[in-house]
Write an enzyme that holds these catalytic residues in place. Structure first.
Site, PDB file in Angstrom:
ATOM      1  N   ASN A 182      32.385  37.052  38.149  1.00 25.74           N
ATOM      2  CA  ASN A 182      31.762  38.355  37.903  1.00 25.74           C
ATOM      3  C   ASN A 182      31.791  38.622  36.400  1.00 25.74           C
ATOM      4  O   ASN A 182      32.830  38.460  35.758  1.00 25.74           O
ATOM      5  CB  ASN A 182      32.519  39.457  38.647  1.00 25.74           C
ATOM      6  CG  ASN A 182      32.450  39.285  40.155  1.00 25.74           C
ATOM      7  OD1 ASN A 182      31.438  38.829  40.684  1.00 25.74           O
ATOM      8  ND2 ASN A 182      33.517  39.628  40.835  1.00 25.74           N
TER       9      ASN A 182
ATOM     10  N   HIS B 173      36.808  33.311  40.608  1.00 23.95           N
ATOM     11  CA  HIS B 173      37.220  33.466  41.996  1.00 23.95           C
ATOM     12  C   HIS B 173      36.922  32.156  42.715  1.00 23.95           C
ATOM     13  O   HIS B 173      35.791  31.669  42.674  1.00 23.95           O
ATOM     14  CB  HIS B 173      36.419  34.575  42.690  1.00 23.95           C
ATOM     15  CG  HIS B 173      36.627  35.949  42.155  1.00 23.95           C
ATOM     16  ND1 HIS B 173      37.457  36.873  42.751  1.00 23.95           N
ATOM     17  CD2 HIS B 173      36.094  36.579  41.071  1.00 23.95           C
ATOM     18  CE1 HIS B 173      37.421  38.010  42.074  1.00 23.95           C
ATOM     19  NE2 HIS B 173      36.596  37.858  41.050  1.00 23.95           N
TER      20      HIS B 173
ATOM     21  N   HIS C  75      37.839  35.168  34.596  1.00 18.67           N
ATOM     22  CA  HIS C  75      38.506  34.610  35.772  1.00 18.67           C
ATOM     23  C   HIS C  75      37.474  34.058  36.731  1.00 18.67           C
ATOM     24  O   HIS C  75      36.401  34.631  36.902  1.00 18.67           O
ATOM     25  CB  HIS C  75      39.393  35.649  36.468  1.00 18.67           C
ATOM     26  CG  HIS C  75      38.714  36.956  36.775  1.00 18.67           C
ATOM     27  ND1 HIS C  75      38.485  37.900  35.806  1.00 18.67           N
ATOM     28  CD2 HIS C  75      38.205  37.465  37.918  1.00 18.67           C
ATOM     29  CE1 HIS C  75      37.878  38.941  36.339  1.00 18.67           C
ATOM     30  NE2 HIS C  75      37.673  38.687  37.639  1.00 18.67           N
TER      31      HIS C  75
HETATM   32  P1  AMP Z   1      36.728  41.138  39.298  1.00 19.90           P
HETATM   33  O1  AMP Z   1      36.192  42.283  40.108  1.00 19.90           O
HETATM   34  O2  AMP Z   1      35.823  39.940  39.310  1.00 19.90           O
HETATM   35  O3  AMP Z   1      37.123  41.568  37.898  1.00 19.90           O
HETATM   36  O4  AMP Z   1      38.009  40.636  40.046  1.00 19.90           O
HETATM   37  C1  AMP Z   1      39.286  41.101  39.800  1.00 19.90           C
HETATM   38  C2  AMP Z   1      40.137  40.601  40.938  1.00 19.90           C
HETATM   39  O5  AMP Z   1      41.487  40.710  40.549  1.00 19.90           O
HETATM   40  C3  AMP Z   1      39.982  41.371  42.259  1.00 19.90           C
HETATM   41  O6  AMP Z   1      39.566  40.469  43.277  1.00 19.90           O
HETATM   42  C4  AMP Z   1      41.380  41.920  42.507  1.00 19.90           C
HETATM   43  O7  AMP Z   1      41.727  41.897  43.874  1.00 19.90           O
HETATM   44  C5  AMP Z   1      42.239  40.997  41.689  1.00 19.90           C
HETATM   45  N1  AMP Z   1      43.506  41.536  41.227  1.00 19.90           N
HETATM   46  C6  AMP Z   1      43.727  42.732  40.661  1.00 19.90           C
HETATM   47  N2  AMP Z   1      45.016  42.875  40.312  1.00 19.90           N
HETATM   48  C7  AMP Z   1      45.641  41.721  40.678  1.00 19.90           C
HETATM   49  C8  AMP Z   1      46.974  41.250  40.598  1.00 19.90           C
HETATM   50  N3  AMP Z   1      47.968  41.991  40.041  1.00 19.90           N
HETATM   51  N4  AMP Z   1      47.248  40.024  41.079  1.00 19.90           N
HETATM   52  C9  AMP Z   1      46.283  39.278  41.635  1.00 19.90           C
HETATM   53  N5  AMP Z   1      44.990  39.653  41.729  1.00 19.90           N
HETATM   54  C10 AMP Z   1      44.673  40.865  41.261  1.00 19.90           C
END
Ligand code: AMP
Ligand code: ZN
Length: 122
Positions: free
Chosen positions: A91, A106, A104
Site C-alpha cells: 500500500n 504485506h 512494508h
Molecule cells: P498499511 O495499511 O499498508 O500501512 O498496513 C499497516 C499494517 O500494519 C496493518 O495491516 C496493521 O494491522 C499492521 N500493524 C499495525 N501495528 C502493528 C504492530 N504493532 N505489529 C504488527 N503489525 C502492525
C-alpha cells in the site's frame, strides 16, 4: 539515521513483534491484524517512507527484499504451488491505503477463503 515511526521502533526491538525473520537489512513479523491465515509484514530496517520514495540507488537492497518474499511466504505457512501461493501488497500513499509511513510488504496466503483486502479493514 534515527526515526520514531512504529516500524523503525519494531526494527530496533523497542516495540515487540512476532518476528519470523531478521538479518542485517530486513525484518519480517506477523501482522497484528491478519487478513489471511498467513499475514506477514516485511520491512527494511532503515527508514523508507514508501515505494514512492525509491530511487535507482535503492535497486540492490530492494531486489534482495523481493527475493526474500517467496522464501518467507513458503517458510511460514503459505502452501506450495500450483495450488498454493501468496499475495504481495505494498500500500502506497493515502489513496493506496497506506497507514504506516515506513515501507512494508504485506505477504498473505493460506487456505481460502480469506479477504481480498490487504488490511486495514474498510
Ligand atoms: P498499511 O495499511 O499498508 O500501512 O498496513 C499497516 C499494517 O500494519 C496493518 O495491516 C496493521 O494491522 C499492521 N500493524 C499495525 N501495528 C502493528 C504492530 N504493532 N505489529 C504488527 N503489525 C502492525
Ligand atoms: Zn520508520
Amino acid at each position: 539515521m534515527s526515526h520514531d515511526c512504529l516500524f523503525c521502533k519494531i526494527a530496533r526491538h523497542e516495540i515487540p513483534a512476532k518476528i519470523v525473520h531478521e538479518d542485517d537489512e530486513f525484518l519480517a513479523f506477523h501482522d497484528i491484524n491478519p487478513a489471511a491465515p498467513v499475514h506477514l509484514l516485511l520491512i527494511p530496517k532503515h527508514h523508507v517512507a514508501s515505494l514512492a520514495s525509491i530511487t535507482a540507488d535503492d535497486q540492490p537492497w530492494l531486489a534482495r527484499m523481493l527475493q526474500l518474499v517467496p522464501e518467507l511466504a513458503f517458510a511460514n505457512g503459505c502452501n506450495p504451488l500450483p495450488e498454493g501461493g501468496f499475495r504481495l501488497v505494498a500500500n502506497t500513499g493515502t489513496e493506496g491505503g497506506q497507514e504506516i509511513d515506513h515501507l512494508h510488504f504485506h505477504i498473505m496466503g493460506g487456505a481460502r477463503p480469506w479477504s481480498k483486502r490487504a488490511a486495514p479493514a474498510a
